[in-house]
Design an enzyme around this catalytic site. Structure first.
Site, PDB file in Angstrom:
ATOM      1  N   HIS A   1       3.574 -13.775  23.014  1.00  0.00           N
ATOM      2  CA  HIS A   1       3.063 -13.129  21.784  1.00  0.00           C
ATOM      3  C   HIS A   1       4.197 -12.292  21.188  1.00  0.00           C
ATOM      4  O   HIS A   1       4.518 -11.228  21.709  1.00  0.00           O
ATOM      5  CB  HIS A   1       1.863 -12.237  22.105  1.00  0.00           C
ATOM      6  CG  HIS A   1       1.269 -11.569  20.902  1.00  0.00           C
ATOM      7  ND1 HIS A   1      -0.082 -11.596  20.629  1.00  0.00           N
ATOM      8  CD2 HIS A   1       1.820 -10.857  19.889  1.00  0.00           C
ATOM      9  CE1 HIS A   1      -0.323 -10.936  19.520  1.00  0.00           C
ATOM     10  NE2 HIS A   1       0.819 -10.463  19.052  1.00  0.00           N
TER      11      HIS A   1
ATOM     12  N   LEU B   1       8.408 -11.938  14.930  1.00  0.00           N
ATOM     13  CA  LEU B   1       9.830 -12.006  14.558  1.00  0.00           C
ATOM     14  C   LEU B   1      10.063 -11.665  13.092  1.00  0.00           C
ATOM     15  O   LEU B   1      11.211 -11.519  12.684  1.00  0.00           O
ATOM     16  CB  LEU B   1      10.396 -13.402  14.842  1.00  0.00           C
ATOM     17  CG  LEU B   1      10.668 -13.752  16.299  1.00  0.00           C
ATOM     18  CD1 LEU B   1      11.157 -15.201  16.410  1.00  0.00           C
ATOM     19  CD2 LEU B   1      11.691 -12.801  16.922  1.00  0.00           C
ATOM     20  N   ARG B   2       8.961 -11.602  12.288  1.00  0.00           N
ATOM     21  CA  ARG B   2       9.097 -11.345  10.839  1.00  0.00           C
ATOM     22  C   ARG B   2       9.941 -12.443  10.175  1.00  0.00           C
ATOM     23  O   ARG B   2      10.025 -13.535  10.670  1.00  0.00           O
ATOM     24  CB  ARG B   2       9.689  -9.952  10.564  1.00  0.00           C
ATOM     25  CG  ARG B   2       9.090  -8.810  11.382  1.00  0.00           C
ATOM     26  CD  ARG B   2       7.606  -8.637  11.196  1.00  0.00           C
ATOM     27  NE  ARG B   2       7.143  -7.401  11.831  1.00  0.00           N
ATOM     28  CZ  ARG B   2       5.905  -7.193  12.216  1.00  0.00           C
ATOM     29  NH1 ARG B   2       4.962  -8.112  12.060  1.00  0.00           N
ATOM     30  NH2 ARG B   2       5.563  -6.051  12.759  1.00  0.00           N
TER      31      ARG B   2
ATOM     32  N   ASN C   1       1.666 -13.893  11.155  1.00  0.00           N
ATOM     33  CA  ASN C   1       1.162 -12.942  10.139  1.00  0.00           C
ATOM     34  C   ASN C   1       2.273 -12.455   9.204  1.00  0.00           C
ATOM     35  O   ASN C   1       2.495 -11.268   9.043  1.00  0.00           O
ATOM     36  CB  ASN C   1       0.433 -11.755  10.801  1.00  0.00           C
ATOM     37  CG  ASN C   1       1.324 -10.905  11.690  1.00  0.00           C
ATOM     38  OD1 ASN C   1       2.324 -11.380  12.220  1.00  0.00           O
ATOM     39  ND2 ASN C   1       0.957  -9.644  11.866  1.00  0.00           N
TER      40      ASN C   1
ATOM     41  N   LYS D   1      -3.947 -18.833  15.642  1.00  0.00           N
ATOM     42  CA  LYS D   1      -4.227 -17.405  15.818  1.00  0.00           C
ATOM     43  C   LYS D   1      -5.413 -16.969  14.968  1.00  0.00           C
ATOM     44  O   LYS D   1      -5.432 -17.202  13.752  1.00  0.00           O
ATOM     45  CB  LYS D   1      -2.974 -16.604  15.412  1.00  0.00           C
ATOM     46  CG  LYS D   1      -3.139 -15.093  15.471  1.00  0.00           C
ATOM     47  CD  LYS D   1      -3.263 -14.590  16.907  1.00  0.00           C
ATOM     48  CE  LYS D   1      -3.598 -13.113  16.946  1.00  0.00           C
ATOM     49  NZ  LYS D   1      -2.518 -12.279  17.388  1.00  0.00           N
TER      50      LYS D   1
ATOM     51  N   HIS E   1      -3.049  -9.393  23.930  1.00  0.00           N
ATOM     52  CA  HIS E   1      -2.806  -7.953  24.109  1.00  0.00           C
ATOM     53  C   HIS E   1      -4.061  -7.158  24.495  1.00  0.00           C
ATOM     54  O   HIS E   1      -4.486  -6.255  23.792  1.00  0.00           O
ATOM     55  CB  HIS E   1      -2.143  -7.324  22.866  1.00  0.00           C
ATOM     56  CG  HIS E   1      -2.707  -7.744  21.532  1.00  0.00           C
ATOM     57  ND1 HIS E   1      -4.043  -7.681  21.219  1.00  0.00           N
ATOM     58  CD2 HIS E   1      -2.092  -8.217  20.425  1.00  0.00           C
ATOM     59  CE1 HIS E   1      -4.205  -8.106  19.994  1.00  0.00           C
ATOM     60  NE2 HIS E   1      -3.044  -8.441  19.484  1.00  0.00           N
TER      61      HIS E   1
ATOM     62  N   LEU F   1      -1.884  -1.777  17.485  1.00  0.00           N
ATOM     63  CA  LEU F   1      -3.248  -2.296  17.545  1.00  0.00           C
ATOM     64  C   LEU F   1      -3.318  -3.507  18.458  1.00  0.00           C
ATOM     65  O   LEU F   1      -2.432  -4.363  18.361  1.00  0.00           O
ATOM     66  CB  LEU F   1      -3.739  -2.670  16.139  1.00  0.00           C
ATOM     67  CG  LEU F   1      -4.024  -1.477  15.232  1.00  0.00           C
ATOM     68  CD1 LEU F   1      -4.262  -1.940  13.795  1.00  0.00           C
ATOM     69  CD2 LEU F   1      -5.219  -0.672  15.737  1.00  0.00           C
TER      70      LEU F   1
ATOM     71  N   HIS G   1       8.753  -2.589  12.889  1.00  0.00           N
ATOM     72  CA  HIS G   1       8.565  -2.022  11.551  1.00  0.00           C
ATOM     73  C   HIS G   1       9.692  -1.013  11.356  1.00  0.00           C
ATOM     74  O   HIS G   1      10.081  -0.343  12.327  1.00  0.00           O
ATOM     75  CB  HIS G   1       7.226  -1.271  11.448  1.00  0.00           C
ATOM     76  CG  HIS G   1       6.017  -2.141  11.538  1.00  0.00           C
ATOM     77  ND1 HIS G   1       5.528  -2.863  10.465  1.00  0.00           N
ATOM     78  CD2 HIS G   1       5.198  -2.416  12.572  1.00  0.00           C
ATOM     79  CE1 HIS G   1       4.448  -3.531  10.846  1.00  0.00           C
ATOM     80  NE2 HIS G   1       4.227  -3.282  12.124  1.00  0.00           N
TER      81      HIS G   1
HETATM   82  O1  DOR Z   1       0.431  -3.260  16.671  1.00  0.00           O
HETATM   83  C1  DOR Z   1       0.344  -4.345  16.117  1.00  0.00           C
HETATM   84  N1  DOR Z   1       1.315  -4.798  15.291  1.00  0.00           N
HETATM   85  N2  DOR Z   1      -0.751  -5.096  16.315  1.00  0.00           N
HETATM   86  C2  DOR Z   1      -0.967  -6.214  15.627  1.00  0.00           C
HETATM   87  O2  DOR Z   1      -1.985  -6.832  15.826  1.00  0.00           O
HETATM   88  C3  DOR Z   1      -0.030  -6.651  14.575  1.00  0.00           C
HETATM   89  C4  DOR Z   1       1.308  -6.142  14.816  1.00  0.00           C
HETATM   90  C5  DOR Z   1       2.211  -6.283  13.608  1.00  0.00           C
HETATM   91  O3  DOR Z   1       2.266  -7.373  13.017  1.00  0.00           O
HETATM   92  O4  DOR Z   1       2.906  -5.345  13.275  1.00  0.00           O
HETATM   93 ZN    ZN Z   2       0.706  -9.031  17.581  1.00  0.00          ZN
END
Ligand code: DOR
Ligand code: ZN
Length: 344
Positions: A14, A17-18, A42, A100, A175, A220, A252
């Site tokens: 899991h 990588l953006r 995502n 997913k 997770h 999360l 991030h």
């Molecule tokens: O903490 C998290 N960051 N949980 C997620 O489900 C998404 C992830 C993210 O894409 O930053």
């Molecule tokens: Zn995730």
């Protein structure tokens, strides 16, 4: 005397990588330690179709550092409009390894996720038929439900009904953060497994909230009480084949983490292996590390374990406090304890 031990090269089941500059900055930190990773879809916009996944895979391969030994395993982002035939074709081509499920609004970039689970029944049925795993972000989004209870309620309200409707469906609870989730996996047949992150083995909710708010520990699903952290440690270090590593390393920029409404995610790719060796050593379970990082995941996904090896040496590692990216610095997860194992 130096102590070393060698395990098969780990995989990350899991990983975020953006894209673009961020992808180029963070990819080397996963590619240097992991053989493969399940790549989260995502992005904005999300990776919804086989065509999207093929294009994203090409961008990852183009960003790969020279000489890297890393295979990105692609996933599709399930929407209420996902076409079962497109999913089946992408699986048959060997392009995707999972789909997913994000409940709409549950987390970062989940707006296109699923609001009405009845609308994805045909896709889930096709996945059950072809043996393609469903990876779940297991939290309900009902604002009435306390954020610390959202995983446990998801099991009762969403996951269990899905598994009853599609008993052959292979599911990975991603997770997991609670005793309830670990117990649910143990009680289920072998087509249910769970990933556990590095950070959820280390932090509980006090790390986020006690003595001042610590945005870099916010992710999360949010970390829960200490008894849940201990339940995750017991599951991860047990050797039980249904539990394996999915770091959920989720970069991030600091600017986005430190906003009044900051982003969720811990960036653990650089120091995950050193932290895991520490955790398993603390629990007297270094002999189970390889099962968690390198054996159980491939077995569930029907892939061979990596042939390559990784050696860890008992010497204090050093990590930067942050990784610079063209978008700004990204803070590396601070395990808040001394580390003693270095990947050599
Ligand atoms: O903490 C998290 N960051 N949980 C997620 O489900 C998404 C992830 C993210 O894409 O930053
Ligand atoms: Zn995730």
């Amino acid at each position: 005397m130096t102590k070393t031990f060698t395990i098969r090269r780990p995989d990350d089941w899991h990983l975020h990588l953006r894209d673009g500059d961020m992808l180029c900055a963070v990819l080397p930190h996963s590619a240097s330690h992991f053989g493969r990773a399940i790549i989260m879809p995502n992005l904005v916009p999300p990776v919804v179709t086989a065509k999207d996944a093929a294009a994203y895979r090409d961008r990852i391969l183009a960003a790969m550092p020279e000489g890297a030994d890393f295979n990105p395993l692609m996933t599709l982002y399930l929407t209420e409009n996902t076409d079962p035939a497109d999913v089946a074709a992408a699986h048959a081509d060997g392009l995707i390894h999972a789909v997913k499920l994000y409940p709409a609004g549950a987390t970062t970039n989940s707006a296109s996720g699923v609001a009405n689970f009845d609308r994805v029944g045909a896709v889930l049925e096709k996945m059950a038929e072809i043996g393609l795993p469903l990876c779940t972000h297991g939290e309900v989004t009902d604002p009435e439900i306390d954020i610390f209870d959202r995983e446990a309620v998801f099991i009762d309200r969403v996951l269990d009904p899905i598994r009853r409707s599609h008993p052959a469906l292979r599911v990975v609870m991603e997770h997991i953060t609670t005793q309830q989730a670990a117990d649910y996996v143990r009680a289920a047949p072998e087509n249910l497994a769970a990933t556990i992150t590095t950070h959820h083995l280390v932090i509980n909710r006090n790390h986020i909230l006690a003595g001042g708010i610590k945005p870099h520990y916010y992710c999360l699903p949010v970390a829960k009480r200490e008894n849940h952290r201990l339940a995750l440690r017991a599951a991860a270090t047990s050797g039980d084949p249904r539990f394996f590593l999915g770091t959920d390393s989720a970069p991030h920029t600091d600017a986005n983490k430190l906003l009044p409404c900051g982003c969720a995610g811990c960036f653990t790719a650089p120091n995950t292996l050193s932290i895991l060796a520490e955790v398993f050593e603390q629990d007297g379970a270094l002999d189970q590390l390889e099962a968690f990082t390198s054996l159980n995941g491939p077995a569930f996904y029907g892939l061979p374990a990596n042939e390559a090896k990784m050696t860890l040496t008992r010497s204090p590692p050093s990590f930067p406090s942050h990784v610079d990216t063209p978008e700004g610095p990204v803070t590396v997860f601070d395990p808040a304890m001394p580390l003693h194992w270095t990947v050599t």
